[in-house]
Design a protein around this motif. Sequence first.
Motif, PDB file in Angstrom:
ATOM      1  N   GLU A  18     -11.974 -13.690   5.302  1.00  0.00           N
ATOM      2  CA  GLU A  18     -11.291 -14.683   6.134  1.00  0.00           C
ATOM      3  C   GLU A  18     -10.165 -14.012   6.917  1.00  0.00           C
ATOM      4  N   ALA A  19      -9.393 -13.166   6.202  1.00  0.00           N
ATOM      5  CA  ALA A  19      -8.265 -12.494   6.851  1.00  0.00           C
ATOM      6  C   ALA A  19      -8.748 -11.623   7.996  1.00  0.00           C
ATOM      7  N   ALA A  20      -9.809 -10.827   7.729  1.00  0.00           N
ATOM      8  CA  ALA A  20     -10.283  -9.898   8.756  1.00  0.00           C
ATOM      9  C   ALA A  20     -10.805 -10.651   9.961  1.00  0.00           C
ATOM     10  N   PHE A  21     -11.534 -11.754   9.698  1.00  0.00           N
ATOM     11  CA  PHE A  21     -12.116 -12.487  10.816  1.00  0.00           C
ATOM     12  C   PHE A  21     -11.025 -13.127  11.666  1.00  0.00           C
ATOM     13  N   LYS A  22     -10.036 -13.710  10.980  1.00  0.00           N
ATOM     14  CA  LYS A  22      -8.921 -14.326  11.696  1.00  0.00           C
ATOM     15  C   LYS A  22      -8.203 -13.286  12.548  1.00  0.00           C
ATOM     16  N   TYR A  23      -7.956 -12.132  11.936  1.00  0.00           N
ATOM     17  CA  TYR A  23      -7.241 -11.056  12.619  1.00  0.00           C
ATOM     18  C   TYR A  23      -8.044 -10.584  13.823  1.00  0.00           C
ATOM     19  N   PHE A  24      -9.377 -10.445  13.619  1.00  0.00           N
ATOM     20  CA  PHE A  24     -10.244  -9.954  14.689  1.00  0.00           C
ATOM     21  C   PHE A  24     -10.250 -10.915  15.867  1.00  0.00           C
ATOM     22  N   VAL A  25     -10.444 -12.220  15.570  1.00  0.00           N
ATOM     23  CA  VAL A  25     -10.561 -13.190  16.661  1.00  0.00           C
ATOM     24  C   VAL A  25      -9.246 -13.309  17.416  1.00  0.00           C
ATOM     25  N   LEU A  26      -8.136 -13.481  16.674  1.00  0.00           N
ATOM     26  CA  LEU A  26      -6.849 -13.637  17.362  1.00  0.00           C
ATOM     27  C   LEU A  26      -6.418 -12.340  18.028  1.00  0.00           C
ATOM     28  N   GLY A  27      -6.739 -11.192  17.398  1.00  0.00           N
ATOM     29  CA  GLY A  27      -6.399  -9.910  18.007  1.00  0.00           C
ATOM     30  C   GLY A  27      -7.159  -9.698  19.303  1.00  0.00           C
ATOM     31  N   SER A  28      -8.451 -10.064  19.322  1.00  0.00           N
ATOM     32  CA  SER A  28      -9.231  -9.914  20.558  1.00  0.00           C
ATOM     33  C   SER A  28      -8.682 -10.826  21.640  1.00  0.00           C
ATOM     34  N   MET A  53       0.865 -17.014  13.966  1.00  0.00           N
ATOM     35  CA  MET A  53       0.066 -17.824  13.038  1.00  0.00           C
ATOM     36  C   MET A  53      -0.853 -17.000  12.148  1.00  0.00           C
ATOM     37  N   TRP A  54      -1.320 -15.856  12.635  1.00  0.00           N
ATOM     38  CA  TRP A  54      -2.302 -15.086  11.874  1.00  0.00           C
ATOM     39  C   TRP A  54      -1.654 -14.312  10.736  1.00  0.00           C
ATOM     40  N   VAL A  55      -0.343 -14.050  10.839  1.00  0.00           N
ATOM     41  CA  VAL A  55       0.289 -13.072   9.952  1.00  0.00           C
ATOM     42  C   VAL A  55       0.150 -13.405   8.463  1.00  0.00           C
ATOM     43  N   PRO A  56       0.529 -14.622   8.016  1.00  0.00           N
ATOM     44  CA  PRO A  56       0.505 -14.853   6.556  1.00  0.00           C
ATOM     45  C   PRO A  56      -0.879 -14.644   5.954  1.00  0.00           C
ATOM     46  N   ASP A  57      -1.906 -15.196   6.562  1.00  0.00           N
ATOM     47  CA  ASP A  57      -3.253 -15.080   5.985  1.00  0.00           C
ATOM     48  C   ASP A  57      -3.749 -13.639   6.018  1.00  0.00           C
ATOM     49  N   VAL A  58      -3.465 -12.940   7.126  1.00  0.00           N
ATOM     50  CA  VAL A  58      -3.975 -11.572   7.256  1.00  0.00           C
ATOM     51  C   VAL A  58      -3.242 -10.644   6.291  1.00  0.00           C
ATOM     52  N   TYR A  59      -1.926 -10.740   6.241  1.00  0.00           N
ATOM     53  CA  TYR A  59      -1.165  -9.871   5.346  1.00  0.00           C
ATOM     54  C   TYR A  59      -1.506 -10.174   3.898  1.00  0.00           C
ATOM     55  N   PHE A  63       1.592  -8.248  23.657  1.00  0.00           N
ATOM     56  CA  PHE A  63       2.261  -7.469  22.614  1.00  0.00           C
ATOM     57  C   PHE A  63       2.961  -8.366  21.601  1.00  0.00           C
ATOM     58  N   ALA A  64       3.420  -9.552  22.037  1.00  0.00           N
ATOM     59  CA  ALA A  64       4.054 -10.476  21.091  1.00  0.00           C
ATOM     60  C   ALA A  64       3.071 -10.860  19.989  1.00  0.00           C
ATOM     61  N   PHE A  65       1.772 -10.977  20.349  1.00  0.00           N
ATOM     62  CA  PHE A  65       0.748 -11.228  19.335  1.00  0.00           C
ATOM     63  C   PHE A  65       0.695 -10.077  18.340  1.00  0.00           C
ATOM     64  N   LYS A  66       0.665  -8.847  18.871  1.00  0.00           N
ATOM     65  CA  LYS A  66       0.475  -7.683  18.004  1.00  0.00           C
ATOM     66  C   LYS A  66       1.668  -7.492  17.073  1.00  0.00           C
ATOM     67  N   VAL A  67       2.893  -7.773  17.555  1.00  0.00           N
ATOM     68  CA  VAL A  67       4.058  -7.582  16.693  1.00  0.00           C
ATOM     69  C   VAL A  67       4.392  -8.855  15.923  1.00  0.00           C
ATOM     70  N   LEU A 125     -10.170  -2.111   8.089  1.00  0.00           N
ATOM     71  CA  LEU A 125      -9.468  -1.840   6.834  1.00  0.00           C
ATOM     72  C   LEU A 125      -9.087  -3.149   6.143  1.00  0.00           C
ATOM     73  N   THR A 126      -8.774  -4.176   6.938  1.00  0.00           N
ATOM     74  CA  THR A 126      -8.431  -5.477   6.356  1.00  0.00           C
ATOM     75  C   THR A 126      -9.611  -6.036   5.575  1.00  0.00           C
ATOM     76  N   ALA A 127     -10.825  -5.807   6.077  1.00  0.00           N
ATOM     77  CA  ALA A 127     -12.024  -6.348   5.434  1.00  0.00           C
ATOM     78  C   ALA A 127     -12.556  -5.408   4.363  1.00  0.00           C
ATOM     79  N   TRP A 128     -11.764  -4.408   3.947  1.00  0.00           N
ATOM     80  CA  TRP A 128     -12.299  -3.357   3.076  1.00  0.00           C
ATOM     81  C   TRP A 128     -12.841  -3.901   1.758  1.00  0.00           C
ATOM     82  N   LEU A 129     -12.063  -4.724   1.069  1.00  0.00           N
ATOM     83  CA  LEU A 129     -12.521  -5.276  -0.212  1.00  0.00           C
ATOM     84  C   LEU A 129     -13.357  -6.509   0.079  1.00  0.00           C
TER      85      LEU A 129
END
Lengths: 500, 180
Positions: free
Chosen positions: A159-169, A231-237, A220-224, A147-151
Amino acid sequence: MNFNPNDLVGILPAVILTLGGCALMTTEVFLRKDGPDRRYQPFLAAVFGLIALYVSLSQLGDPSATLFAGAAVADGIGRSISAVVSGTLVLSVLLAAGYLETLSASRGEFYALALFSAAGMCLLSQATDLIVVFIALEVMSLAVYSLTAWLRKGTKPAEAAFKYFVLGSFASAIFLYGAALAFGAAGSTRIADLALAVRNANAGSSMLVYAAGALLTVGFAFKVAAFPFHMWVPDVYDGAPAPVTGFMAAGVKAAAFATLARILIGGFGDVGASMGPHGWQSLIVLLAGATMLVGNVLAVPQRSVKRMLAYSSIAHAGYLLVSIAAMAGSEPRQDAVFGLVFYLASYAATVIGAFGIVALIERKLAPTGASDDLTTWGGLAQKHPLLAAAMSLFMLSLAGVPPTAGFMGKLGIFRAAIEAGLVPLAIFGVLTSAAGLYYYLRVVVYIYMVPSTKPEPVVGGRMLTAGVALAACAVLVIWMGVQPGAFATLTQSSLAGFGK
Amino acid sequence: MAETILFYIFAIGVLFAGAQVVLRRNPVHGALSLVACFFFLAGTYVLLAAHLIAILQIMVYAGAVMVLFVFVIMLLNLKDEELGTPRRTIWKGIGLVSVVGATGAVAWRGLGSAYDSVLAHGAATQLTDMAKHTLPGAPFGSLKAVAHAVYLNSVLPFELTSLLLLVAVVGAVVVAKGKI
């Protein structure tokens, strides 16, 4: 031990949401490529969300039940978080409807992925087995990454989706390592067996238990988005479509915090054990203090409201961690559990509203490629007085000013922390949230006091569904602030069967 | 005794091949090291008397998944200059030391003493005892025991995995599809 079909009733909200996602994808097949016949999709998604909301609310009072041989549980906290998640989904899809239509990006998969993600969140809050936690976490996360990569216009969403994907994994891998060590210590992935292993831990296996607890918490600290994993939050949001950001901020937080509490209380809750509450409580206290400080300090210099809200979501993760720290004990502290659930519900209503208004601004700016800035908010009060009033309400609620939902939420959490003996942490939290007033009120100042620089309207496109959703958010924010007792059934039933 | 020697061969193989996956500059070499890693891991599974899992490991991971990996890497056909030049920074050094230190501490202090009793009995026999305890008649690692575990004890995670795969497929199509 055998499969019992009645167990499906326990996870009914997740089942309904999954069926809704499948229904949306099936009907998508019969549609032409473009055209107005996709208008039904957000409403169909909202109807499934409303059914799931109704089911989880109607089950609130039921006794808790163990499902699927202990892999999941239907208890109070699972049902209340399912209700929060379903409500979040309904409001988010209604906000997304006009947004996607304006940007000509409506497709059935968007709503299907949102429904699947919500199903993952419901299951995550009900999981009592680390394998189920992991799979539900991945269902939720994979859907949110896409959903992040939707547009796809411009580089920011990719960039946001990739960052989120890599750090989330990466975070999932850390969680998985913790789960493997927990299995090594307990010989089982059930949280109840983990509690047994924690109780019987000797000098040798306690190191294993410590490492497992720390790694599960870090995952879980990463996820919340707790400091130092934020670090990922500002770019992803910032890069995600604004309705998705609201869904992410409210839904992912709700599900992840419920599960974190379940693992720490249910698995590592034993007071007598060496790796008991005193072990993880100090870890969570440190995380909470640092997260509140960093989130609030970094939000101050932000010029973009969307980015500011991203940093503020880090600060709110810190307040929520305070309630987790206050829960520590072999039986979870009642007021801390109420505080957590009430705060999650109030934050969901507020932040979805705030990102909903950001979405209205963003869809107007999208064709020009500009990102939102405080100056684009200037003059909103003259052209759209209702929107300006709603945005001010949401900002006041995020800042924790009475009589809004945010105030009652913060009050509950800090009171629970004081009663748990965490007075310095509570004082620190109040001080940092006072610092938050500055950047929240600055948005209100721009809306009301700074004149518009451009002659055209600030927002554009069809606004009916978004208006209904925003009105619902605003009503919820005031209602939860003025009459928090009305939500007592939601919060108080959360205690029943918690951690069992 | 022979079991112990085989275990060390497989364990060192897994560690060495796993390190090669990360350290090799050429992605094809990295992918092939991953194949080697999977084979050594399958050997460890055989030592644990989990024959079915070992076969699945080779057929599914080393076979199907890795072929896809190698195809994708060859289709991308990255040049050396696109991969960039490696830089040795102080942060990489700190990261390496802390990772090795942390895993070493866990392995030494935690795993070492926690498994003393297990090792004394022999890991495989211990696990076989566990399996017999739950399912009489079917040896640990047999098709029947695995099916019992997957379809009865873990039916929820098993069904949930199908939802996960569905989400992954839809998500991949959404991301790979042209501009929206």
